[in-house]
Write an enzyme that holds these catalytic residues in place. Structure first.
Site, PDB file in Angstrom:
ATOM      1  N   GLY A  90       7.135  75.353 -23.442  1.00  0.00           N
ATOM      2  CA  GLY A  90       8.284  75.970 -24.094  1.00  0.00           C
ATOM      3  C   GLY A  90       9.321  75.013 -24.647  1.00  0.00           C
ATOM      4  CE  LYS A  95      -1.126  69.332 -30.638  1.00  0.00           C
ATOM      5  NZ  LYS A  95      -0.398  69.023 -29.401  1.00  0.00           N
ATOM      6  CG  ASP A 146       0.412  78.381 -24.644  1.00  0.00           C
ATOM      7  OD1 ASP A 146       0.794  77.387 -25.295  1.00  0.00           O
ATOM      8  OD2 ASP A 146      -0.595  78.360 -23.895  1.00  0.00           O
ATOM      9  CD1 TRP A 168       7.740  71.230 -29.638  1.00  0.00           C
ATOM     10  CD2 TRP A 168       6.770  72.263 -31.386  1.00  0.00           C
ATOM     11  NE1 TRP A 168       7.030  70.296 -30.346  1.00  0.00           N
ATOM     12  CE2 TRP A 168       6.417  70.899 -31.409  1.00  0.00           C
ATOM     13  CE3 TRP A 168       6.267  73.106 -32.369  1.00  0.00           C
ATOM     14  CZ2 TRP A 168       5.594  70.362 -32.412  1.00  0.00           C
ATOM     15  CZ3 TRP A 168       5.447  72.582 -33.362  1.00  0.00           C
ATOM     16  CH2 TRP A 168       5.125  71.209 -33.383  1.00  0.00           C
ATOM     17  CG  PHE A 220      -2.172  82.386 -32.989  1.00  0.00           C
ATOM     18  CD1 PHE A 220      -1.077  83.155 -33.363  1.00  0.00           C
ATOM     19  CD2 PHE A 220      -2.961  81.827 -33.996  1.00  0.00           C
ATOM     20  CE1 PHE A 220      -0.770  83.356 -34.705  1.00  0.00           C
ATOM     21  CE2 PHE A 220      -2.668  82.018 -35.330  1.00  0.00           C
ATOM     22  CZ  PHE A 220      -1.562  82.780 -35.685  1.00  0.00           C
TER      23      PHE A 220
HETATM   24  C1  LIG Z   1       0.597  70.537 -26.554  1.00  0.00           C
HETATM   25  S1  LIG Z   1       0.705  72.113 -25.811  1.00  0.00           S
HETATM   26  C2  LIG Z   1       2.132  72.812 -26.584  1.00  0.00           C
HETATM   27  C3  LIG Z   1       3.430  72.203 -26.143  1.00  0.00           C
HETATM   28  C4  LIG Z   1       4.612  72.969 -26.697  1.00  0.00           C
HETATM   29  N1  LIG Z   1       4.731  72.795 -28.132  1.00  0.00           N
HETATM   30  C5  LIG Z   1       5.910  72.502 -26.077  1.00  0.00           C
HETATM   31  O1  LIG Z   1       6.648  71.802 -26.751  1.00  0.00           O
HETATM   32  O2  LIG Z   1       6.179  72.850 -24.908  1.00  0.00           O
HETATM   33  C6  LIG Z   1      -0.617  72.957 -26.570  1.00  0.00           C
HETATM   34  C7  LIG Z   1      -0.730  74.405 -26.145  1.00  0.00           C
HETATM   35  O3  LIG Z   1      -1.641  75.081 -27.009  1.00  0.00           O
HETATM   36  C8  LIG Z   1      -2.091  76.185 -26.263  1.00  0.00           C
HETATM   37  N2  LIG Z   1      -3.226  76.826 -26.938  1.00  0.00           N
HETATM   38  C9  LIG Z   1      -4.452  76.325 -27.173  1.00  0.00           C
HETATM   39  N3  LIG Z   1      -5.231  77.244 -27.756  1.00  0.00           N
HETATM   40  C10 LIG Z   1      -4.479  78.362 -27.935  1.00  0.00           C
HETATM   41  C11 LIG Z   1      -4.725  79.661 -28.469  1.00  0.00           C
HETATM   42  N4  LIG Z   1      -5.926  79.990 -28.964  1.00  0.00           N
HETATM   43  N5  LIG Z   1      -3.722  80.559 -28.470  1.00  0.00           N
HETATM   44  C12 LIG Z   1      -2.509  80.235 -27.951  1.00  0.00           C
HETATM   45  N6  LIG Z   1      -2.220  79.031 -27.410  1.00  0.00           N
HETATM   46  C13 LIG Z   1      -3.188  78.102 -27.397  1.00  0.00           C
HETATM   47  C14 LIG Z   1      -2.429  75.574 -24.923  1.00  0.00           C
HETATM   48  O4  LIG Z   1      -2.514  76.549 -23.922  1.00  0.00           O
HETATM   49  C15 LIG Z   1      -1.262  74.597 -24.733  1.00  0.00           C
HETATM   50  O5  LIG Z   1      -0.261  75.141 -23.918  1.00  0.00           O
END
Ligand SMILES: C[S@@+](CC[C@H](N)C(=O)[O-])C[C@H]1O[C@@H](n2cnc3c(N)ncnc32)[C@H](O)[C@@H]1O
Length: 237
Positions: A89, A191, A109, A91, A127
């Site tokens: 969380g 990303k 997420d 961002w 998502f």
């Molecule tokens: C690098 S982390 C995000 C960090 C976040 N931006 C922050 O600042 O706290 C990547 C996230 O992408 C999520 N993720 C991966 N595939 C996903 C999907 N299909 N739907 C939703 N979230 C997904 C993972 O669960 C993970 O928590």
């Protein structure tokens, strides 16, 4: 010799390391142990990790978005924003601070994460599933989205090309969503694991957005193959 022979339980007590070598012919994962120790050492010394603690951000990733926001003004108060891959969380905290009470932020997420003030959070939400995207849209009451942000990353398998493909699937699902729901002149920030397919993705973006750039914030670790792609001035789908 059959595998069954190797899987027989040991007669004497053995350490885990011996077991792995004797019965599975796999050496103990020393590299993995030392690389996770290296990661921990690096992480605990990391200036952005320290700063995130004093600034009350949930993760160092907050500074990636802060830097990009500072340079490119991706979000403005009053915007409708969708955030994909939001846990834990950080961002979401940054976006919500920028939007204040005027804008609308829906953040999802796969994992569960704590609420963030002034944001709708959708934990345990994949998502890529159409029903979940409908759920996200239901919070915007038919209004268009000004910015779609994705920091999603697939679970890393260690197989570079599998991981790159999984990352590409995620960004294309974000692009497909964005093309249908973005407001004129809206933006997309995603990303992506850099790969030979990156150019294909950039070219696809250029069909719909007037400006498309690869951006790598200073706080993104140098050894990481992650890049961010920022597409702005959405023209039309
Ligand atoms: C690098 S982390 C995000 C960090 C976040 N931006 C922050 O600042 O706290 C990547 C996230 O992408 C999520 N993720 C991966 N595939 C996903 C999907 N299909 N739907 C939703 N979230 C997904 C993972 O669960 C993970 O928590």
């Amino acid at each position: 010799m059959s595998n069954i022979f190797f899987l027989r339980p040991p007669r004497r007590k053995a350490t885990l390391e011996q077991l792995s070598i004797k019965y599975f012919s796999i050496s103990a994962p020393k590299e993995k142990i030392s690389s996770s120790r290296d990661w921990y050492l690096r992480h605990s010394k990391d200036e952005f990790v320290k700063k995130s603690k004093t600034d009350n951000y949930r993760a160092r990733s907050a500074y990636k978005l802060l830097e990009l926001q500072d340079k490119y003004r991706i979000i403005a108060p009053g915007y409708n924003v969708v955030e994909c891959g939001a846990a834990p969380g950080a961002w979401t905290q940054v976006i919500s601070q920028i939007l204040g009470v005027k804008g609308r932020l829906v953040a999802c997420d796969l994992l569960s994460f704590e609420p963030v003030e002034d944001a709708v959070i959708l934990p345990n939400t994949d998502f890529t599933l159409p029903n979940n995207q409908l759920k996200i849209l239901s919070h915007f009451e038919n209004e268009k989205i000004h910015a779609v942000l994705s920091d999603m990353a697939p679970n890393i398998t260690g197989n570079k090309s599998l991981d790159q493909d999984a990352s590409l699937i995620l960004v294309y699902s974000v692009l497909k969503f964005a093309l249908q729901h973005t407001a004129k002149d809206g933006s997309l920030l995603v990303k992506l694991f850099n790969s030979p397919n990156t150019n294909r993705f950039l070219n696809d973006l250029k069909k719909f957005y007037r400006k498309v750039n690869i951006v790598k914030p200073a706080s993104s670790r140098k050894e990481s193959s992650e890049i961010y792609v920022l597409a702005t001035n959405f023209a039309k789908a």
